[in-house]
Design an enzyme around this catalytic site. Structure first.
Site, short mmCIF file in Angstrom:
data_model
loop_
_atom_site.label_atom_id
_atom_site.label_comp_id
_atom_site.label_asym_id
_atom_site.label_seq_id
_atom_site.Cartn_x
_atom_site.Cartn_y
_atom_site.Cartn_z
N ASP A 23 0.88 -1.17 0.00
CA ASP A 23 0.00 0.00 0.00
C ASP A 23 0.91 1.22 0.00
O ASP A 23 1.47 1.60 1.03
CB ASP A 23 -0.90 -0.05 1.24
CG ASP A 23 -1.70 1.24 1.41
OD1 ASP A 23 -1.57 2.15 0.56
OD2 ASP A 23 -2.44 1.33 2.40
N GLN A 58 0.97 6.41 1.06
CA GLN A 58 1.78 7.44 1.73
C GLN A 58 3.18 7.53 1.16
O GLN A 58 3.78 8.61 1.14
CB GLN A 58 1.87 7.15 3.24
CG GLN A 58 0.58 7.39 3.99
CD GLN A 58 0.10 8.83 3.90
OE1 GLN A 58 0.88 9.77 3.84
NE2 GLN A 58 -1.21 9.02 3.91
N1 PMP Z 1 -3.54 3.62 2.66
C1 PMP Z 1 -2.91 4.59 3.33
C2 PMP Z 1 -1.61 4.27 4.02
C3 PMP Z 1 -3.43 5.87 3.34
O1 PMP Z 1 -2.80 6.85 4.00
C4 PMP Z 1 -4.64 6.14 2.65
C5 PMP Z 1 -5.25 7.54 2.65
N2 PMP Z 1 -5.25 8.17 3.88
C6 PMP Z 1 -5.25 5.09 1.98
C7 PMP Z 1 -4.68 3.85 2.00
C8 PMP Z 1 -6.54 5.28 1.23
O2 PMP Z 1 -6.37 6.20 0.23
P1 PMP Z 1 -7.65 6.82 -0.53
O3 PMP Z 1 -8.56 7.34 0.54
O4 PMP Z 1 -7.07 7.90 -1.36
O5 PMP Z 1 -8.27 5.73 -1.31
#
Ligand code: PMP
Length: 407
Positions: A201, A204
């Site tokens: 993921d 960040q």
């Molecule tokens: N994973 C992480 C580590 C994040 O920081 C975020 C967003 N805060 C997400 C996933 C999800 O991203 P999004 O809301 O843009 O789909």
């Protein structure tokens, strides 16, 4: 300080000239979403003003132009993360949708009841809930690798979780709640030694460091465009071609088919198989502009600059009595999560806003991390390539005043 064109960069972001409550805006909520440079704004205006039509289906000039621009953005993403092939770049709405896609397509087709998915204790809800949903649907099991008090993955315990039944490791490259950068090379090596694919993921990590998916050898990498100075509603799922080929479509509709009859539908090849319906055309082209923008500055330069900012902020935070940094990993990106003795994080957020400083207060979509530290929430200052030491001084001064008055 390193030689870094900070004045030019700041001038490129019109919103940084705004005032909030009659104070210059100090925007330190970048982990939630980053601001956009003029080049991205111009790109969107240009597309809608001159080159907009639906893509892939038209023979008319505008549609061909829009399609070319859209596919050029795919190529920019490919180059940016060094994927081997543009077919491996799937456009989605964001990291959340990308993980749900993998859970529902890869997960449902490749995992059986009793199979295990390993995540870590510091995941964003977006990398927890889709797996819990999958587990409920097919009877697979979610395993959580623990972290230590500093907010670092306990690697040995992670490794011990990798067994015969593990079918996927899904882990944050960088934690949004703590800033921890996980040892992804080691994680991937350990998982691959047992033939377990790894999803990173990268929501960040992507705006803060160079990412090379081939060098990492990760199987999936996901991120959101809005955290990379691009438009919201855009995201990327990178997957190794062989894995993506073997996965069934996630959603059905236009654009993802080859032929349709009422009896049978055949699907398009990669990447269109996973891109049902009209995508965020102008926004994805805008993501390409964001990639051009950060590439021109250089991800290495951005990473080095932000490391200095974090070191500066941490050094000052450590000197403030009553300020507690949450998450002190040795490998850390530009995130300072903290609490103040006797002051609720929401009050910190509100009161810093009164001096023009935007920080986030809450659980940061990582409730298990809050539970681990026994706090309901933290305040979080998160840095981007356009922040400065002067802004960190304003943050620290705001915090000191808060402690003096309410602490
Ligand atoms: N994973 C992480 C580590 C994040 O920081 C975020 C967003 N805060 C997400 C996933 C999800 O991203 P999004 O809301 O843009 O789909």
């Amino acid at each position: 300080m390193i030689n870094y064109p900070i004045e030019q960069i700041r001038a490129d972001f019109p919103i940084l000239g705004e005032t909030v409550r009659n104070k210059p805006l100090v925007y330190l909520d970048n982990a939630a979403s980053c601001q956009k440079p003029q080049a991205v704004i111009d790109s969107i205006v240009h597309t809608y003003s001159h080159e907009y039509a639906n893509i892939h289906r038209g023979v008319h000039t505008l549609s061909v132009k829009a399609t070319d621009r859209f596919e050029a953005a795919r190529e920019k993403v490919r180059g940016f993360i060094n994927a081997g092939n543009a077919k491996e770049i799937i456009f989605v709405r964001g990291a959340t949708e990308a993980i749900n896609l993998i859970a529902q397509s890869y997960g449902k087709s490749q995992l059986c009841a009793g199979d295990e998915i390993v995540i870590s204790a510091m995941e964003h809800h977006a990398n927890i809930v889709p797996w819990q949903m999958l587990c409920q649907q097919i009877g697979s099991v979610l395993k959580v690798a623990p972290m230590n008090q500093k907010g670092e993955l306990i690697f040995e315990e992670f490794e011990n979780l990798l067994g015969e039944k593990t079918k996927l490791v899904a882990i944050a490259h960088m934690s949004n709640a703590l800033g921890t950068i996980n040892p992804v090379e080691k994680i991937i090596a350990a998982a691959h030694a047992k033939n377990i694919p790894v999803l990173l993921d990268g929501a960040q990590a992507i705006p803060h460091m160079p990412v090379d998916v081939q060098a990492l050898d990760c199987d999936f990498y996901v991120f959101s465009g809005h955290k990379l100075y691009g438009p919201s509603g855009t995201g990327v799922l990178y997957g190794k071609q062989a894995l993506l080929e073997a996965m069934p479509p996630y959603q059905g509709g236009g654009d993802m088919i080859r032929t349709v009859t009422f009896e049978k539908t055949t699907y398009a090849g990669l990447p269109h198989k996973f891109e049902a319906g009209t995508p965020a055309i102008a926004e994805i082209i805008g993501l390409g502009a964001a990639i051009d923008y950060v590439t021109a500055i250089g991800m290495d330069a951005i990473a080095a600059y932000e490391a200095e900012l974090l070191a500066y902020a941490t050094e000052h935070a450590e000197q403030i009595k009553g300020m507690n940094i949450v998450g002190q990993a040795a490998e850390k990106g530009g995130i300072l999560s903290f609490t103040l003795d006797h002051i609720h994080p929401h009050d910190i957020g509100t009161m810093l806003d009164s001096v023009g400083v935007a920080v986030r207060a809450g659980h940061h979509c990582a409730m298990p991390v809050m539970d681990f530290y026994g706090v309901p929430a933290t305040a979080r200052a998160s840095f981007a390539m356009y922040n400065t030491r002067e802004e960190i001084d304003i943050l620290m001064q705001g915090i000191k005043s808060l402690i003096e008055v309410f602490g």
